[in-house]
Write a protein that holds these residues in place. Structure first.
Motif, PDB file in Angstrom:
ATOM      1  N   ALA A  98       0.940  -1.235  -0.041  1.00  0.00           N
ATOM      2  CA  ALA A  98       0.045  -0.156   0.183  1.00  0.00           C
ATOM      3  C   ALA A  98       0.889   1.356  -0.125  1.00  0.00           C
ATOM      4  O   ALA A  98       1.860   1.193   0.746  1.00  0.00           O
ATOM      5  N   ALA A  99       0.446   2.099  -0.937  1.00  0.00           N
ATOM      6  CA  ALA A  99       1.432   3.400  -0.888  1.00  0.00           C
ATOM      7  C   ALA A  99       0.286   4.541  -1.319  1.00  0.00           C
ATOM      8  O   ALA A  99      -0.618   4.397  -2.037  1.00  0.00           O
ATOM      9  N   LYS A 100       0.769   5.643  -1.016  1.00  0.00           N
ATOM     10  CA  LYS A 100      -0.027   7.113  -1.169  1.00  0.00           C
ATOM     11  C   LYS A 100       0.178   7.457  -2.644  1.00  0.00           C
ATOM     12  O   LYS A 100       1.380   7.290  -3.109  1.00  0.00           O
ATOM     13  N   CYS A 129      -3.439   4.386  -2.346  1.00  0.00           N
ATOM     14  CA  CYS A 129      -4.475   4.719  -1.351  1.00  0.00           C
ATOM     15  C   CYS A 129      -4.449   6.201  -1.502  1.00  0.00           C
ATOM     16  O   CYS A 129      -3.518   7.066  -1.872  1.00  0.00           O
ATOM     17  N   GLU A 133      -4.662   6.377   4.297  1.00  0.00           N
ATOM     18  CA  GLU A 133      -5.417   5.319   4.044  1.00  0.00           C
ATOM     19  C   GLU A 133      -4.437   4.128   4.192  1.00  0.00           C
ATOM     20  O   GLU A 133      -5.001   2.926   4.435  1.00  0.00           O
ATOM     21  N   GLN A 134      -3.255   4.093   4.105  1.00  0.00           N
ATOM     22  CA  GLN A 134      -2.378   3.046   4.149  1.00  0.00           C
ATOM     23  C   GLN A 134      -2.362   2.105   5.326  1.00  0.00           C
ATOM     24  O   GLN A 134      -2.332   0.769   5.219  1.00  0.00           O
ATOM     25  N   ALA A 143      -3.428  -5.081   2.594  1.00  0.00           N
ATOM     26  CA  ALA A 143      -2.291  -5.212   2.127  1.00  0.00           C
ATOM     27  C   ALA A 143      -1.317  -5.727   3.239  1.00  0.00           C
ATOM     28  O   ALA A 143      -1.469  -6.155   4.302  1.00  0.00           O
ATOM     29  N   ALA A 146       3.289  -1.527   3.826  1.00  0.00           N
ATOM     30  CA  ALA A 146       2.659  -0.240   3.321  1.00  0.00           C
ATOM     31  C   ALA A 146       4.127   0.588   3.514  1.00  0.00           C
ATOM     32  O   ALA A 146       4.730   0.703   4.332  1.00  0.00           O
ATOM     33  N   LEU A 148       4.342   4.120   4.920  1.00  0.00           N
ATOM     34  CA  LEU A 148       3.797   5.230   5.675  1.00  0.00           C
ATOM     35  C   LEU A 148       4.748   6.374   5.911  1.00  0.00           C
ATOM     36  O   LEU A 148       6.027   6.483   5.758  1.00  0.00           O
ATOM     37  N   ASP A 153       0.990   9.490   9.800  1.00  0.00           N
ATOM     38  CA  ASP A 153       0.537   8.037   9.611  1.00  0.00           C
ATOM     39  C   ASP A 153       0.701   7.505  11.057  1.00  0.00           C
ATOM     40  O   ASP A 153       1.337   7.448  11.733  1.00  0.00           O
TER      41      ASP A 153
END
Length: 197
Positions: A98-100, A129, A133-134, A143, A146, A148, A153
């Motif tokens: 998961a990544a922004k 994301c 949201e990660q 996921a 991630a 973060l 975060d």
């Protein structure tokens, strides 16, 4: 309680209307009303106030809505993790990262390239994301890992490793008094609170 009952209750509590909730669930309204009534009897608590102006949640209903959402999220996470474990056991392992979206592009590319060069590397699926949201997708099982951003975060409960440190910058209009000092440190900016930013 059964997950079906929780799904029914959440739909009614979110829609605040039995007809719309029944339509959303793809069932008829009478069985939905009976299911909610049965749930209230078993719990010994009124969950919904039914009146001429519509439906409202009672305090007990608000508690059940919060808890039901958490329980349903946990069930969905368990389902996702189980399916992924089955794929891994069948020889089709993947890692979901998961990544922004729009951030850390260069870092992400370097990480993916380095990982792909490792012997035995499995497929990496990148889940983009929105901001913040990660951590949620990591917690709910969507996921495995991630990217973060500390301190923004929530890292509580995660094993973390710092990969990169980004510098902080302040963006100011060209005519701003602080824009005349090109090498102003963050400490200097915080020491000047009476200058309008």
């Amino acid at each position: 309680m059964e997950t079906r009952e929780l799904r029914y209750f959440v739909a009614v509590a979110e829609e605040l209307h039995f007809g719309r909730a029944a339509q959303r669930l793809g069932i008829a309204q009478p069985p939905l009303s009976r299911a909610i009534g049965g749930l209230e009897r078993r719990l010994g608590a009124l969950l919904l106030e039914r009146g001429s102006r519509g439906i409202t949640l009672t305090p007990a209903g608000a508690v059940l809505l919060r808890e039901a959402r958490a329980a349903l999220d946990a069930v969905e996470a368990a389902e996702r993790r189980t399916r992924r474990a089955a794929l891994t056991a069948a020889g089709q392992p993947t890692v979901v990262l998961a990544a922004k979206a729009g951030a850390s592009g260069e870092l992400l590319a370097k990480l993916l390239d380095a990982y792909a060069a490792e012997p035995g590397a499995v497929t990496v699926d990148v889940l983009l994301c929105g901001p913040g949201e990660q951590a949620g997708v990591l917690r709910d099982g969507r996921a495995d890992v991630a990217l973060l951003h500390r301190p923004f975060d929530d890292l509580a409960g995660f094993d973390t490793e710092d990969l990169h440190t980004e510098g902080q910058v302040a963006v100011l209009p060209a005519g701003h008094p602080l824009s005349l000092r090109p090498h102003l440190s963050l400490a200097e900016v915080t020491d000047l609170p009476d200058l309008p930013l």
